[in-house]
Enzyme design. Sequence first.
Site, mmCIF file in Angstrom:
data_model
loop_
_atom_site.group_PDB
_atom_site.id
_atom_site.type_symbol
_atom_site.label_atom_id
_atom_site.label_comp_id
_atom_site.label_asym_id
_atom_site.label_seq_id
_atom_site.Cartn_x
_atom_site.Cartn_y
_atom_site.Cartn_z
ATOM 1 N N LYS A 9 9.490 4.439 -17.373
ATOM 2 C CA LYS A 9 10.341 5.620 -17.443
ATOM 3 C C LYS A 9 10.477 6.211 -16.056
ATOM 4 C CE LYS A 9 8.268 8.678 -16.285
ATOM 5 N NZ LYS A 9 7.534 8.960 -14.997
ATOM 6 N N TYR B 266 9.037 13.749 -19.635
ATOM 7 C CA TYR B 266 8.037 13.755 -20.715
ATOM 8 C C TYR B 266 8.285 14.923 -21.677
ATOM 9 C CZ TYR B 266 5.081 10.314 -18.301
ATOM 10 O OH TYR B 266 4.585 9.182 -17.719
HETATM 11 P P1 NAD Z 1 4.646 3.375 -6.365
HETATM 12 O O1 NAD Z 1 5.547 3.896 -5.295
HETATM 13 O O2 NAD Z 1 3.191 3.625 -6.227
HETATM 14 O O3 NAD Z 1 4.855 1.814 -6.550
HETATM 15 C C1 NAD Z 1 6.109 1.205 -6.433
HETATM 16 C C2 NAD Z 1 5.957 -0.209 -5.889
HETATM 17 O O4 NAD Z 1 7.254 -0.714 -5.621
HETATM 18 C C3 NAD Z 1 5.168 -0.265 -4.560
HETATM 19 O O5 NAD Z 1 4.241 -1.318 -4.627
HETATM 20 C C4 NAD Z 1 6.234 -0.568 -3.524
HETATM 21 O O6 NAD Z 1 5.745 -1.364 -2.457
HETATM 22 C C5 NAD Z 1 7.263 -1.349 -4.337
HETATM 23 N N1 NAD Z 1 8.597 -1.331 -3.750
HETATM 24 C C6 NAD Z 1 9.409 -2.406 -3.652
HETATM 25 N N2 NAD Z 1 10.558 -2.095 -3.055
HETATM 26 C C7 NAD Z 1 10.473 -0.786 -2.748
HETATM 27 C C8 NAD Z 1 11.367 0.111 -2.099
HETATM 28 N N3 NAD Z 1 12.582 -0.278 -1.653
HETATM 29 N N4 NAD Z 1 10.967 1.396 -1.947
HETATM 30 C C9 NAD Z 1 9.767 1.821 -2.405
HETATM 31 N N5 NAD Z 1 8.880 0.995 -3.027
HETATM 32 C C10 NAD Z 1 9.238 -0.289 -3.196
HETATM 33 O O7 NAD Z 1 5.187 3.987 -7.731
HETATM 34 P P2 NAD Z 1 4.404 4.110 -9.110
HETATM 35 O O8 NAD Z 1 3.720 5.430 -9.180
HETATM 36 O O9 NAD Z 1 3.600 2.902 -9.344
HETATM 37 O O10 NAD Z 1 5.649 4.203 -10.131
HETATM 38 C C11 NAD Z 1 6.395 3.048 -10.471
HETATM 39 C C12 NAD Z 1 7.201 3.340 -11.744
HETATM 40 O O11 NAD Z 1 6.298 3.653 -12.786
HETATM 41 C C13 NAD Z 1 8.143 4.538 -11.638
HETATM 42 O O12 NAD Z 1 9.309 4.269 -12.373
HETATM 43 C C14 NAD Z 1 7.381 5.663 -12.290
HETATM 44 O O13 NAD Z 1 8.217 6.656 -12.871
HETATM 45 C C15 NAD Z 1 6.615 4.929 -13.352
HETATM 46 N N6 NAD Z 1 5.338 5.589 -13.690
HETATM 47 C C16 NAD Z 1 5.050 5.778 -15.005
HETATM 48 C C17 NAD Z 1 3.846 6.361 -15.368
HETATM 49 C C18 NAD Z 1 3.484 6.484 -16.824
HETATM 50 O O14 NAD Z 1 2.536 7.194 -17.155
HETATM 51 N N7 NAD Z 1 4.196 5.801 -17.712
HETATM 52 C C19 NAD Z 1 2.952 6.786 -14.402
HETATM 53 C C20 NAD Z 1 3.270 6.571 -13.054
HETATM 54 C C21 NAD Z 1 4.476 5.963 -12.719
#
Ligand code: NAD
Length: 380
Positions: A129, A217
């Site tokens: 999400k 949420y």
């Molecule tokens: P994050 O930024 O920590 O991780 C994203 C990953 O994508 C990184 O490893 C990054 O290197 C990679 N990436 C590849 N191309 C990229 C670019 N062009 N720019 C930036 N990063 C790039 O993010 P996250 O916190 O892991 O979140 C990822 C997804 O998960 C989001 O959609 C977020 O909303 C969702 N999320 C959901 C929950 C939940 O409880 N369901 C919790 C946290 C995050």
Amino acid sequence: MTGEISRRGIIGLGLGAAALSTVGRAQPRDAVGFALVGLGKLSLGQLVPAFRNCRHAQLTGLVSGHADKANRIASEQNLSANAVYSYANFDRIAVDPAIEVVYIVLPNFMHAEYTIRALKAGKHVLCEKPMASNVADAEAMVAAAKAANRKLMIAYRCQYEPLNLFGMRLVRSGALGKTRLVVTNMGRQADPNDPSDAWRLDMQKSGGGALADMGIYGINGARYLLNEEPVEVRAHAQTDRRDPRVQTVEDLITWECRFTSGAISTGSTSFNQAGTMAWEVYGERGKMIAEPGCFYNGNRLTVTGAEQPKIAEIDQFAREMDWMADVVRGRAPLVSPGEEGLQDMRLMRAILDSVARGGTPVRTDWGYRRAVDPAVAVGA
Ligand code: NAD
């Protein structure tokens, strides 16, 4: 720092969800293979460890732009080098029978591209999400799943979580009387120096700052608690453009949704507030307050006017991945399909449209109805 609680701090309460159980379960022989796309905070902090607690889902692939990181995790997880893909050779998963589900855990603006590529490769998709950074991408994802005849599930973990399921069932039971009001507040302090927050503070990449990250949420929560859809939304924002974090996104947004039953939900979200993910339901005779209600663990529910429940803590990510595995095997209905994610994308757009028009009401009665009620389909 008082009031400045990091995302990991607030929603993980310092514990990985998988830390709830250190004993891994053996997967049956028909376990469904999952590839994680994007090895950032959620994947590494929650999802990789959660596979230990899965009964039906198994980690079989990693997709990353950082080969060294992906190879290290593959080796830690006993995956062969063949299980590691880059963004460039990602489409080769089409001929990898070990991967049945692709779990998209990338920044929001990348969800549509990788979801559609995975569907075209013949895989089912579990997507984080918000499902996309704009409505058009979300619509394209739903259409692509239909065209490929593959499952698209949005990772709304709270729709599978015992406290939230209890709340839904208590509302449905009528024990609190007719529901008058649902109040949600989801927010925290964002850190612009954290790369994981930098893209969230960029409108093009996140699709809406705190609203898209956390407010969603509350929008989704009011809908599943009430089991109906808003017919009208109005919203306001309070954004201080001197704050370097909120140059392209709004900061504090409040909204009000009207429902046909007469219930109203109010929601708020901000990246400049003390962290919480809370919801409250006020009925004619009773009320319940979940504070926190949507963290990874440590959620608490206070019920007044009905019996106080005892609610088990689970590994929410393991349950959600197992649910997707069961959907793929035909053992469970798709509770949070792409259409469910699209509805939130449209509602977020309506909220931002209302903000842009100074709080003018925006009609949202376009006819969406949830196909499956989690309160009925998902066990305790
Ligand atoms: P994050 O930024 O920590 O991780 C994203 C990953 O994508 C990184 O490893 C990054 O290197 C990679 N990436 C590849 N191309 C990229 C670019 N062009 N720019 C930036 N990063 C790039 O993010 P996250 O916190 O892991 O979140 C990822 C997804 O998960 C989001 O959609 C977020 O909303 C969702 N999320 C959901 C929950 C939940 O409880 N369901 C919790 C946290 C995050």
